[in-house]
Design a protein around this motif. Sequence first.
Motif, PDB file in Angstrom:
ATOM      1  N   HIS A 276       0.862  -1.197   0.000  1.00  0.00           N
ATOM      2  CA  HIS A 276       0.000   0.000   0.000  1.00  0.00           C
ATOM      3  C   HIS A 276       0.892   1.240   0.000  1.00  0.00           C
ATOM      4  O   HIS A 276       1.475   1.601   1.027  1.00  0.00           O
ATOM      5  CB  HIS A 276      -0.903  -0.027   1.246  1.00  0.00           C
ATOM      6  CG  HIS A 276      -1.847   1.127   1.375  1.00  0.00           C
ATOM      7  ND1 HIS A 276      -3.157   0.957   1.775  1.00  0.00           N
ATOM      8  CD2 HIS A 276      -1.693   2.461   1.208  1.00  0.00           C
ATOM      9  CE1 HIS A 276      -3.767   2.144   1.837  1.00  0.00           C
ATOM     10  NE2 HIS A 276      -2.888   3.070   1.503  1.00  0.00           N
TER      11      HIS A 276
ATOM     12  N   HIS B 244       1.301   5.386  -1.932  1.00  0.00           N
ATOM     13  CA  HIS B 244       0.847   6.438  -2.849  1.00  0.00           C
ATOM     14  C   HIS B 244       2.146   7.027  -3.417  1.00  0.00           C
ATOM     15  O   HIS B 244       2.583   8.104  -3.013  1.00  0.00           O
ATOM     16  CB  HIS B 244       0.052   7.499  -2.092  1.00  0.00           C
ATOM     17  CG  HIS B 244      -1.127   6.960  -1.310  1.00  0.00           C
ATOM     18  ND1 HIS B 244      -2.431   7.190  -1.694  1.00  0.00           N
ATOM     19  CD2 HIS B 244      -1.204   6.209  -0.171  1.00  0.00           C
ATOM     20  CE1 HIS B 244      -3.262   6.618  -0.811  1.00  0.00           C
ATOM     21  NE2 HIS B 244      -2.531   6.014   0.121  1.00  0.00           N
TER      22      HIS B 244
ATOM     23  N   LYS C 141      -0.561   3.561  -5.885  1.00  0.00           N
ATOM     24  CA  LYS C 141      -1.902   4.056  -6.202  1.00  0.00           C
ATOM     25  C   LYS C 141      -1.811   5.390  -6.930  1.00  0.00           C
ATOM     26  O   LYS C 141      -0.930   6.190  -6.638  1.00  0.00           O
ATOM     27  CB  LYS C 141      -2.681   4.311  -4.912  1.00  0.00           C
ATOM     28  CG  LYS C 141      -2.840   3.082  -4.050  1.00  0.00           C
ATOM     29  CD  LYS C 141      -3.525   3.441  -2.724  1.00  0.00           C
ATOM     30  CE  LYS C 141      -3.381   2.338  -1.694  1.00  0.00           C
ATOM     31  NZ  LYS C 141      -3.988   1.077  -2.054  1.00  0.00           N
TER      32      LYS C 141
ATOM     33  N   HIS D 251      -9.771   1.733   1.150  1.00  0.00           N
ATOM     34  CA  HIS D 251      -9.331   2.445   2.352  1.00  0.00           C
ATOM     35  C   HIS D 251     -10.546   2.429   3.278  1.00  0.00           C
ATOM     36  O   HIS D 251     -11.539   3.104   3.003  1.00  0.00           O
ATOM     37  CB  HIS D 251      -8.983   3.893   2.020  1.00  0.00           C
ATOM     38  CG  HIS D 251      -7.602   4.104   1.495  1.00  0.00           C
ATOM     39  ND1 HIS D 251      -7.204   3.689   0.261  1.00  0.00           N
ATOM     40  CD2 HIS D 251      -6.514   4.706   2.067  1.00  0.00           C
ATOM     41  CE1 HIS D 251      -5.927   4.031   0.086  1.00  0.00           C
ATOM     42  NE2 HIS D 251      -5.493   4.642   1.159  1.00  0.00           N
TER      43      HIS D 251
ATOM     44  N   HIS E 214      -6.031   0.050   6.418  1.00  0.00           N
ATOM     45  CA  HIS E 214      -6.101   0.959   7.576  1.00  0.00           C
ATOM     46  C   HIS E 214      -6.829   0.276   8.729  1.00  0.00           C
ATOM     47  O   HIS E 214      -6.202  -0.241   9.628  1.00  0.00           O
ATOM     48  CB  HIS E 214      -6.763   2.305   7.244  1.00  0.00           C
ATOM     49  CG  HIS E 214      -5.874   3.216   6.472  1.00  0.00           C
ATOM     50  ND1 HIS E 214      -4.836   3.903   7.037  1.00  0.00           N
ATOM     51  CD2 HIS E 214      -5.873   3.542   5.160  1.00  0.00           C
ATOM     52  CE1 HIS E 214      -4.223   4.632   6.114  1.00  0.00           C
ATOM     53  NE2 HIS E 214      -4.821   4.419   4.962  1.00  0.00           N
TER      54      HIS E 214
ATOM     55  N   ASP F 210       2.046   2.734   3.550  1.00  0.00           N
ATOM     56  CA  ASP F 210       1.119   3.827   3.225  1.00  0.00           C
ATOM     57  C   ASP F 210       1.888   5.053   2.731  1.00  0.00           C
ATOM     58  O   ASP F 210       1.390   6.178   2.801  1.00  0.00           O
ATOM     59  CB  ASP F 210       0.252   4.214   4.430  1.00  0.00           C
ATOM     60  CG  ASP F 210      -0.955   5.067   4.056  1.00  0.00           C
ATOM     61  OD1 ASP F 210      -1.316   5.075   2.863  1.00  0.00           O
ATOM     62  OD2 ASP F 210      -1.529   5.721   4.944  1.00  0.00           O
TER      63      ASP F 210
HETATM   64 FE    FE Z   1      -3.368   5.088   1.843  1.00  0.00          FE
END
Ligand code: FE
Length: 429
Positions: free
Chosen positions: A83, A85, A152, A253, A276, A328
């Motif tokens: 996961h 970004h 992502k 999410h 999460h 994350d």
């Molecule tokens: Fe995230």
Amino acid sequence: MIKADLVIKNARQVLTCRGEAPKLREQMMEIGLITQGWVASGRGKITYVGDEKGYRAKVTPEEGCQVIDASEAVVLPGLVDSHTHLVFGGSREGEFVQRLWGMSYQEIAQSGGGILSTVRATRAASYEELLRDARRRLDRMLRLGTTTCEAKSGYGLTVDDELKLLRISRELHQSHPADIVNTFLGAHTFPPEYISRKEEYVDLIISEFIPRVKEEGLAEFCDVFCEEGAFSVEQSRAILESAAQLGFKLKLHADQLTHSGGAELAAELGAISADHLDYISDRGVELLAEKGVAAVLLPGSNFFLRLKRYPPARRMIEAGVPVTLATDFNPGTAMNESMPLTIALACLEMGLFPEEAINAATINSAYAVELHKSVGSIEVGKKADFIICSIPNYLHLIYHWGINHVHTVVKDGKIVVREGKIVNQSSFP
Ligand code: FE
Ligand code: NIG
């Protein structure tokens, strides 16, 4: 006889993390430890793992075979960050100071910061700038032992900008040693131009964004930020159902800032993961276990937001949820690429045992991106993705925390990091 073009000899410990995936409950304590271990690979795939005797009996090194002496080191599977970004423009260091002054993440977002400030910076940046910055981050990940990561979109929020972000991570997948799995997250938040026309944006995602991403084959997964102030359960369901119909695998999410019902929705839709989960309900835990939905826990973001609350990892493990870990990595809540630090936080803040955290960051994290058949453990036939850490035993990965212990990284059977530095390829001048 087994052929080998790369051999790791005599490691103090090899953690294979072998076995059925995902690991559940007490299986999460099983790391498949081999002391004085030998590993061999040929043409990018693992051909042998075991002791010296077996190696001598079965393996013939080819001419020019590379041999790595790991007698002072510990070998683990390449880490899987399920996961991130990865691709965005700008940075948000000011927000972290605002939080020190007492503002919450939600208050900062409402006052014009948060995700939308990164959307503005991302839209303003060129393809080349975004690519260069993302490559630097990926280099950093590789040096920290991540050989596979998910990336992502979600900071473009127009068709063109979202496609641009996915093209960048696709280009990196092709040109960088690390493997990248792409996820379309056009439903990250509502863009400013649709703030008073939310349903129209949902319709646009369904009628335009998702078909375009599909047409160009730019993502395997579709994700939605299901949260109060972001996408409701109904909107998330509509988006994800339309993505599933086009063959996307699903992520969510879920239950990050409030109990939004995201975990229940992930189970209902047969998502691969729910991520999460700080506010997951008891029913949500049961449902994830029942449906085998991976819980991707991201303690780095809780830590960085200074939340006193963490997802109920122990309860999830006991209930039989496939628990996994990821960074994350993003400019707002987790500006950190380190899976080893994430492993340490999982132990220190969520009470995972080191063995559980290591399985969560390797084989179970591979399950969260549906790559558990090819990566995440050191087993014959899988990709030869290993990290070699300069530590006396694996507990030092956590005990001696905050330090990069990764000395060598092998990706697809090739040495890509040596003595902590990227070999033959670096985006740094
Ligand atoms: Fe995230
Ligand atoms: O996973 N929750 C939504 N997305 C990110 C944060 C994004 C941002 O603040 O830029 C997360 O924490």
